[in-house]
Design an enzyme around this catalytic site. Structure first.
Site, mmCIF file in Angstrom:
data_model
loop_
_atom_site.group_PDB
_atom_site.id
_atom_site.type_symbol
_atom_site.label_atom_id
_atom_site.label_comp_id
_atom_site.label_asym_id
_atom_site.label_seq_id
_atom_site.Cartn_x
_atom_site.Cartn_y
_atom_site.Cartn_z
ATOM 1 N N GLY A 47 0.853 -1.174 0.000
ATOM 2 C CA GLY A 47 0.000 0.000 0.000
ATOM 3 C C GLY A 47 0.892 1.227 0.000
ATOM 4 N N GLN A 52 3.483 9.946 1.138
ATOM 5 C CA GLN A 52 4.754 9.201 1.159
ATOM 6 C C GLN A 52 5.630 9.499 -0.049
ATOM 7 O OE1 GLN A 52 2.649 5.279 2.125
ATOM 8 N NE2 GLN A 52 4.597 5.055 3.172
ATOM 9 N N LEU A 91 6.699 1.710 4.551
ATOM 10 C CA LEU A 91 7.838 2.056 3.695
ATOM 11 C C LEU A 91 8.507 3.355 4.141
ATOM 12 C CD1 LEU A 91 6.528 1.218 0.087
ATOM 13 C CD2 LEU A 91 8.046 -0.154 1.525
ATOM 14 N N HIS A 132 -4.500 1.625 7.346
ATOM 15 C CA HIS A 132 -3.138 2.157 7.470
ATOM 16 C C HIS A 132 -2.930 3.320 6.497
ATOM 17 C CE1 HIS A 132 1.421 1.429 7.880
ATOM 18 N NE2 HIS A 132 1.336 2.234 6.833
ATOM 19 N N GLU A 133 -3.393 3.150 5.240
ATOM 20 C CA GLU A 133 -3.175 4.201 4.230
ATOM 21 C C GLU A 133 -4.056 5.428 4.510
ATOM 22 O OE1 GLU A 133 -0.552 3.805 2.695
ATOM 23 O OE2 GLU A 133 -0.378 1.638 2.943
HETATM 24 CO CO CO Z 1 2.730 3.375 5.756
#
Ligand code: CO
Length: 164
Positions: A47, A52, A91, A132-133
């Protein structure tokens, strides 16, 4: 196919509330979503949220068994009371893992890649990745929710000391 540099913790970009996409069109965002996809796949993520890659807009992509699912302005409209604890990583916070409690089942409302409103149910890992995203779009990171850091605690303290 540019692979974009990932924004890493503790960047303040990861802490901002991202703005909804107004006037979404497939044409305008095709390249952006493709770049997100290439960046996620290259980094073996499941994801990725737009902040990010340095863009505070409400777009996320989710790896599913049928391919990559883009979500534009996603919202959780229902969440099961039943929760599940499982290990997560990110990430943007490499080397850190922790146990996070999340709803087992959710119902999501979102625009899809072609700008149509859709609603769907998700459970298990699929639901977890979406939650989470969406947290990323609200400036929330899994380490904020983690009940326990299972790996990389020292590394995390090291990252935090670099906070400016
Ligand atoms: Co993340």
């Amino acid at each position: 196919m540019p692979i974009l540099p990932l924004i890493l913790y503790p960047s303040s970009i990861l802490r901002k509330m991202s703005e909804p996409v107004l006037n979404y069109s497939e044409k305008t965002y095709a390249k952006f979503i493709k770049d997100m996809q290439d960046t996620m796949l290259k980094n073996k993520g499941i994801g990725l949220a737009a902040p990010q890659i340095g863009n505070n807009t409400r777009i996320a992509i989710i790896q599913t068994k049928d391919g990559v699912l883009p979500l534009i302005n996603p919202e959780i409209i229902k969440e099961s009371l039943r929760k599940e604890i499982s290990e997560e990583g990110c990430l943007s916070i490499p080397g850190i893992f922790g146990l996070v409690k999340r709803s087992k089942k959710i119902r999501v409302s979102s625009l899809n890649e072609i700008g149509e409103r859709m609603e769907f149910d998700a459970s298990g890992l699929f639901a977890r990745v979406i939650l989470h995203e969406i947290d990323h779009l609200d400036g929330v990171l899994f380490i904020d929710r983690a009940e326990k850091i299972t790996s990389g605690e020292d590394l995390l303290k090291n990252y935090e000391s670099k906070k400016s």
